[in-house]
Structures are given as C-alpha cells and as structure tokens.
Motif scaffolding. Structure first.
Motif, PDB file in Angstrom:
ATOM      1  N   MET A 135       0.812  -1.206   0.000  1.00 55.85           N
ATOM      2  CA  MET A 135       0.000   0.000   0.000  1.00 55.85           C
ATOM      3  C   MET A 135       0.857   1.272   0.000  1.00 55.85           C
ATOM      4  SD  MET A 135      -3.072  -0.528  -0.578  1.00 55.85           S
ATOM      5  CE  MET A 135      -2.972  -2.055  -1.482  1.00 55.85           C
ATOM      6  N   ARG A 136       2.058   1.194   0.633  1.00 50.25           N
ATOM      7  CA  ARG A 136       2.959   2.356   0.548  1.00 50.25           C
ATOM      8  C   ARG A 136       3.372   2.594  -0.898  1.00 50.25           C
ATOM      9  NH1 ARG A 136       1.889   3.094   5.254  1.00 50.25           N
ATOM     10  NH2 ARG A 136       0.178   4.017   4.113  1.00 50.25           N
ATOM     11  N   VAL A 137       3.693   1.458  -1.607  1.00 53.26           N
ATOM     12  CA  VAL A 137       4.081   1.596  -3.008  1.00 53.26           C
ATOM     13  C   VAL A 137       2.927   2.177  -3.823  1.00 53.26           C
ATOM     14  CG1 VAL A 137       4.743   0.316  -5.081  1.00 53.26           C
ATOM     15  CG2 VAL A 137       5.787  -0.239  -2.890  1.00 53.26           C
ATOM     16  N   MET A 138       1.698   1.701  -3.553  1.00 48.80           N
ATOM     17  CA  MET A 138       0.526   2.223  -4.265  1.00 48.80           C
ATOM     18  C   MET A 138       0.354   3.719  -3.971  1.00 48.80           C
ATOM     19  SD  MET A 138      -0.577  -0.275  -6.002  1.00 48.80           S
ATOM     20  CE  MET A 138       0.845  -1.323  -6.022  1.00 48.80           C
ATOM     21  N   ASP A 139       0.530   4.086  -2.691  1.00 45.57           N
ATOM     22  CA  ASP A 139       0.450   5.509  -2.323  1.00 45.57           C
ATOM     23  C   ASP A 139       1.446   6.328  -3.116  1.00 45.57           C
ATOM     24  OD1 ASP A 139      -1.551   5.085  -0.575  1.00 45.57           O
ATOM     25  OD2 ASP A 139      -0.333   5.189   1.245  1.00 45.57           O
ATOM     26  N   GLY A 140       2.668   5.773  -3.230  1.00 48.35           N
ATOM     27  CA  GLY A 140       3.708   6.472  -3.975  1.00 48.35           C
ATOM     28  C   GLY A 140       3.308   6.671  -5.430  1.00 48.35           C
ATOM     29  N   LEU A 141       2.800   5.583  -6.054  1.00 46.17           N
ATOM     30  CA  LEU A 141       2.379   5.686  -7.459  1.00 46.17           C
ATOM     31  C   LEU A 141       1.231   6.675  -7.605  1.00 46.17           C
ATOM     32  CD1 LEU A 141       2.491   2.038  -8.868  1.00 46.17           C
ATOM     33  CD2 LEU A 141       3.833   4.002  -9.597  1.00 46.17           C
ATOM     34  N   MET A 142       0.319   6.656  -6.619  1.00 44.79           N
ATOM     35  CA  MET A 142      -0.845   7.532  -6.722  1.00 44.79           C
ATOM     36  C   MET A 142      -0.489   8.995  -6.468  1.00 44.79           C
ATOM     37  SD  MET A 142      -4.231   5.644  -5.327  1.00 44.79           S
ATOM     38  CE  MET A 142      -3.614   4.958  -3.812  1.00 44.79           C
ATOM     39  N   SER A 143       0.681   9.236  -5.874  1.00 44.84           N
ATOM     40  CA  SER A 143       1.034  10.625  -5.607  1.00 44.84           C
ATOM     41  C   SER A 143       1.697  11.265  -6.820  1.00 44.84           C
ATOM     42  CB  SER A 143       1.927  10.729  -4.375  1.00 44.84           C
ATOM     43  OG  SER A 143       3.125  10.064  -4.622  1.00 44.84           O
ATOM     44  N   ILE A 144       1.863  10.500  -7.904  1.00 44.38           N
ATOM     45  CA  ILE A 144       2.301  11.097  -9.167  1.00 44.38           C
ATOM     46  C   ILE A 144       1.051  11.230 -10.048  1.00 44.38           C
ATOM     47  CG2 ILE A 144       3.846  10.889 -11.138  1.00 44.38           C
ATOM     48  CD1 ILE A 144       5.485   8.897  -9.466  1.00 44.38           C
ATOM     49  N   PRO A 145       0.657  12.455 -10.403  1.00 47.16           N
ATOM     50  CA  PRO A 145      -0.552  12.627 -11.222  1.00 47.16           C
ATOM     51  C   PRO A 145      -0.531  11.730 -12.462  1.00 47.16           C
ATOM     52  CG  PRO A 145       0.267  14.755 -10.501  1.00 47.16           C
ATOM     53  CD  PRO A 145       1.271  13.740 -10.056  1.00 47.16           C
ATOM     54  N   SER A 146      -1.678  11.061 -12.764  1.00 42.46           N
ATOM     55  CA  SER A 146      -1.695   9.999 -13.780  1.00 42.46           C
ATOM     56  C   SER A 146      -1.090  10.405 -15.116  1.00 42.46           C
ATOM     57  CB  SER A 146      -3.110   9.480 -14.047  1.00 42.46           C
ATOM     58  OG  SER A 146      -3.980   9.791 -13.051  1.00 42.46           O
ATOM     59  N   ILE A 147      -1.466  11.584 -15.628  1.00 42.20           N
ATOM     60  CA  ILE A 147      -0.950  11.954 -16.955  1.00 42.20           C
ATOM     61  C   ILE A 147       0.572  12.080 -16.905  1.00 42.20           C
ATOM     62  CG2 ILE A 147      -0.870  13.801 -18.678  1.00 42.20           C
ATOM     63  CD1 ILE A 147      -3.756  14.139 -18.515  1.00 42.20           C
TER      64      ILE A 147
END
Lengths: 302, 313
Positions: A135-147
């Motif tokens: 979930m930390r890794v997911m948080d990290g990925l989600m903190s970069i705006p998708s585009i």
C-alpha cells in the motif's frame, strides 16, 4: 483489428427488432429502459461508436494515411465530408479510423488495470505482511498525477499503442488495488466468509467463490471510469506528441496535426474533438448508470 | 494534535522516497549511454569504460540513488541535456504562469462549484439538480483541450473578447493578467468543477437529512443560513478532501492547457522536454509536481480539525 474480436459480443448483437422479446415481455424491457435511462443512453451511444470502429472500411472512408498534396486543407465538402488536413489526407476517414485506437486503448487499459489491481488488492487484503509495503508503493504511485506518470513512462519507451496501454494502466491500477483491498478487508470479517473458513474451505476456493463475486460490482463500475479516463489520457498523450505513433490516425494525433492550423482551419481539430467527447460521454453515462444500479452505497457517496 | 501532525508528516516521507526512487529509475533506465555519447564515435570500449568510471556510472544503483537524492535535497536537480542549464533554473523561469493558472483555477472552481452543489442538494430531484448533474457528466467527459479550443474559437477568434493565446505576467498589470488566463482557467476548471459540485451535492444531501438541520429550520433559521452556515460547515471535510485529491487532475490538465493556449509554463517545459527526450528536465518536473501534490494533501489532512473541531487525534 483486435477490437473486432475482443468486442465481438457487442459487434454481433442482432437488430433491435430481434432483441425485443414478444409483446408479453416488452413491458420488462420498457421498465428497464425507464429505470436505467443512463445505462441505455450510454450503452446505445457506445454501441454506435463500436460499430463505427468495426465497420470503418465500409463507411465511405478512403485510406486514412493516403497523402494528396494537391488537395491540402480543403474545407468540408461533399467529397471531403470533414475536409482534408495539411497533407491532403481525408479528415473524415482519419476520424472514423481513429475511433479504433480510442476504443482499443480504453477497453484494454480498463481490463489490464482491473486485472492487475484486483490481483494486488487480493494479496494486500489477505497477506497482512505484504499489506503495508504494497500500500505504501501504491500511495507512492498515486502521488504522481496519472498523466505525468504516463508521460514519464512514455518518455522511456518507443511510441506504440501497446506501450501507451501499459503506461496508462500503470497510472490507473493503484486505485483499483486500493478499492479491492477495501472490499476484501470488509468481506473477510463477514459471517459467511468466517463460516467458509470454519468449515475448512481452502483459501483459493474462498477467494474464488466468496470474495471475487462480491468485488465484481464495484470493479465493473470502476472499470468504466478507467476506460473513460484512459481514452482522455491517450488523446492527451497523442496531442502533446508522447502517445500513439503519428503514422497511426488517432483522435489525439489528428488534433495535434491540426494544431498549427487551427486558427484558420478549426474543423481539423473540432471533428476529432467532438467524437472523443461523445465517446467518453457514452462511457461515463454507462458507468454512472451501472453505479446507480449495482452499487447503491457508492451512488450515495458520489 | 501536535503528535498527529508529526506522525502525518513523517508518513509522507516513505511516499516521497518512493516517488524519488521511481523518478530516479526513470533516468537510470533511460535509453542511451551517457558515457558512450560523451566518448564519441571514435572511442574504444576501454575509453567508454574509463569515462563511465569517471562519471561514477559504474557504481551500484543504490549508491547512485543515494548521491542523487543528496543533491536533490540540496536543491540540485541536475542539468538539462538540451540547454545545459540547471533544471532548477529552468523550472524557476517557468513557474509563474503555471502557479497563477492553478491557483486561479482552484479559486474559480471552488467559487462556482460549491454553490452549484449546495443548490443542487437543496433543490434535490428538481430540474435545477438535474442540470447540475448533467453539467457534471459533461465536465467529466470533455477533455481539457477540446474545451480549450472551443472557448478560444468562440471568445477569442469569433467574438474577439479575449486574447487567443499567450500569457501576460501579473507584473504587467492585473487586468491583462486575468484576461490572458480567463479562458485557460475555465477550460482547466470544468472537470474540477464537475468533481467538486458532485461531492458537494452528495455530502450536502447527507448532512441535510440530519436532525440538527431540522432543528435549525424549526427554530426559524433562514434557508440561506441553514444551507451555507449550518449544513455546509459539516459537509466541509469530504469537500476539502476532494479539493486536495483533485489537484492531481489540475496538474495533468495544466500540462495540456498550456499547450493549447501557448502559455510558457511548466507544462510547456514538460512537453518540450519529452519531445527532446531531456530526461533530467522530465525528472525535475515530475518530482516537483508530485511533491506539490503530496504537500497539498498533507495540508488538507492537517486542516481537518479546523473544519471539524470534533475530529481529535
């Protein structure tokens, strides 16, 4: 044309008259239409777009990549319905063929992100030890705006439809995994799952028989929104030159090429823009309708 | 509260570390060997190897990541491959238009979306409510560049009310500044307005059904006061959360909007960097945007207690 094969369920749908049941049952269909107007409207619009994509060669199109320097930037006319671009290519044909890329990317990203997200979500929900790290890794990925995330990934690789799909799916799957993890965490405390555990059902069977079916409704609703978002991101990436290779006509590419001329020849930009908006709208309508019908809890929240 | 704030701030560190690791891997995995490029065509493999060693490129991944991170923490984002200027310098030059656009869009969207959502919830089930919801669906479905071109065509080319493209700095006057950003703000704001109006409506519907709202009405509090003081205050937490999360949409949208309206901001910088494969610049921009996004959401989290004093940590 992989879209034709993957969506053949829709493509081979019989005519409306055949679908409509005998008069006795027609009331049920009308009730469905009345109760779910957004599903029907969105579904119908999307079906039309899918048919356009599949039947592209038969819709009065010419080769969308054929150059005709003598016929550059013609205004829309009887011969060139949507005019021609700065290389003399027929914009109508390009827009019609462009629907294929949008639909393929939309559906493929929705499927890929849902599959990967579900897998990670299940692992995270069941294996406590991995949960925190994942979930930390997911948080990290989600903190970069998708585009931006998709842009960054596209900068690493060669431009191709396949890479566009992967790049957008990487940007979208963390949210799916969060969603599925949440569903799993609330399901595992439910009496029917505890009963299954107590009666000695093995883990894979519990996941397959008790957990997965219950994730289906939120997963489907979410998949439609991912599909809409993926279409917009694909067009955006192509528009700024980091998406589908320029030789393939996609709505974003057509708009990118029309950009230089848009103040004098605005139609080159507007035709693909309208098609893109209508397609995304149809998917969003379908998603809204599905959410209201399948997941009242979620419907109340948004 | 203080303990919570400290814990919450500490919790962003692993997230930022992951983002940094991701962004570093980008450069690490980027095609093209810098040592081979510097060595030139005539170089022998031994030369390339020597240059690689002198650049420190032969050391392990984690060692290089550590050193890179050390530089970042000290504000050194590296040097652009294309212009040979420091990336931090290039970002500083481009930051004003983007910051202006984003701040204006957030303000504009909040001012438009929250009343829309409140009214939709108040007039729940009527045509007003339906109009707001339809607007929201259209907002989600219209890509920012589509709306951008439409607005520019109508209000700049046809009606000639506003400049077609470009950006005027606030130092050259507030009105020209606003005029240059009016269309980009509306184009970028629509999806954000859709998001905020929707969440406002949903939260308000929930709050309006609670007992204390009925009590307020019963004791004769005016409709407007009930809606905007009693109810909205209690709906604030979910709305503010979405304001924070929605910033991700704005960042992505800003990159596109700046291309449509030829605004020389960070978005243009990103697009140019991609076309030139200028990895240090891409790295710097992604890092900066992600950092801002994480900080905004951290601030939102810490603001919860301001909006809802019942929340205690």
């Amino acid at each position: 044309m992989s879209s034709a094969t993957t969506r053949s369920g829709f493509a081979s749908a019989p005519e409306l008259a055949d679908v409509l049941p005998p008069p006795r049952q027609r009331g049920k269909v009308m009730t469905f239409v009345r109760r779910n107007p957004t599903i029907v409207a969105g579904g119908a619009l999307l079906l039309i777009m899918i048919l356009i994509a599949i039947l592209a060669p038969f819709l009065g199109t010419v080769d969308p990549t054929a150059l005709a320097p003598a016929k550059r930037t013609r205004e829309p006319s009887a011969q060139f319905w949507f005019g021609t671009d700065m290389l003399g290519r027929d914009v109508y044909s390009r827009v019609i063929y462009g629907s294929r890329i949008s639909l393929i990317v939309g559906f493929a990203v929705a499927a890929l992100a849902s599959a990967v997200g579900t897998f990670i979500g299940l692992i995270s929900g069941f294996i406590r030890g991995l949960d925190t790290v994942l979930m930390r890794v997911m948080d990290g990925l989600m903190s970069i705006p998708s585009i931006l995330l998709a842009i960054a990934l596209m900068a690493l690789t060669r431009a191709s439809v396949q890479n566009v799909i992967i790049a957008i799916a990487v940007a979208e799957f963390p949210r799916v995994s969060r969603l599925i993890r949440g569903v799993v965490l609330s399901l595992r405390e439910q009496p029917f799952v505890e009963a299954a555990v107590a009666s000695g059902t093995r883990m894979p069977m519990i996941i397959l028989k008790h957990i997965l079916p219950n994730t289906l409704a939120p997963l489907m609703v979410n998949a439609t929104f991912i599909c809409a978002s993926a279409m917009i991101i694909e067009a955006s990436l192509s528009f700024i030159g980091a998406g589908t290779p320029p030789i393939i006509p996609s709505w974003g590419n057509i708009m990118a090429e029309g950009r230089a001329l848009w103040q004098v020849k605005p139609y080159i930009v507007f035709f693909p823009a309208v098609f893109l908006s209508v397609t995304v709208l149809s998917v969003n309508l379908l998603g809204d309708g599905l959410r209201d019908a399948l997941d009242p809890r979620l419907a109340k929240r948004l | 509260m203080l303990a919570y704030a400290v814990r919450r701030i500490l919790a962003t560190i692993p997230v930022m570390l992951f983002v940094a690791l991701f962004v570093f891997s980008l450069l690490y995995l980027a095609p093209g060997d810098p040592a081979a490029i510097i060595a030139g065509d005539q170089a022998t493999p031994a030369d390339v190897e020597r240059i690689r060693a002198s650049l420190g490129l032969d050391r392990p991944f984690l060692v290089r990541f550590g050193e890179w991170l050390w530089q970042i923490v000290h504000g050194n984002l590296g040097t652009s491959i294309f212009t040979n200027l420091p990336v931090s310098h290039m970002i500083a030059q481009r930051i004003e238009p983007t910051t202006s656009l984003m701040v204006l869009t957030i303000l504009f969207s909040i001012v438009v979306a929250i009343p829309l959502g409140v009214v939709a919830a108040w007039k729940h089930g009527t045509w007003i409510d339906r109009c707001v919801m339809v607007l929201a669906v259209f907002g989600f479905s219209t890509p920012v560049f589509v709306l951008g071109y439409l607005l520019a065509y109508l209000f700049a080319l046809r009606l000639d009310w506003l400049p077609v493209q470009g950006f005027t700095s606030i130092s050259q006057g507030f009105v020209p500044f606003l005029r240059s950003l009016a269309l980009p703000t509306i184009a970028l704001g629509l999806i954000y307005i859709a998001l905020l109006a929707r969440i406002t409506r949903a939260t308000m519907l929930e709050v309006l059904s609670q007992d204390y709202v009925r009590t307020a009405k019963a004791k004769g509090v005016g409709q407007r006061a009930v809606l905007f003081v009693h109810a909205l205050k209690n709906a604030a937490v979910p709305i503010v959360t979405i304001v924070g999360i929605g910033v991700a949409l704005l960042i992505g949208g800003a990159v596109i909007t700046e291309s449509v309206f030829a605004i020389p901001g960070l978005g243009r910088l990103t697009v140019d960097a991609i076309l030139r494969r200028d990895y240090p610049v891409i790295q710097g921009v992604v890092l900066l945007f992600s950092f801002v996004y994480v900080l905004v959401n951290l601030a939102v989290d810490l603001l919860y207690t301001v909006f809802d004093p019942r929340i205690r940590y």
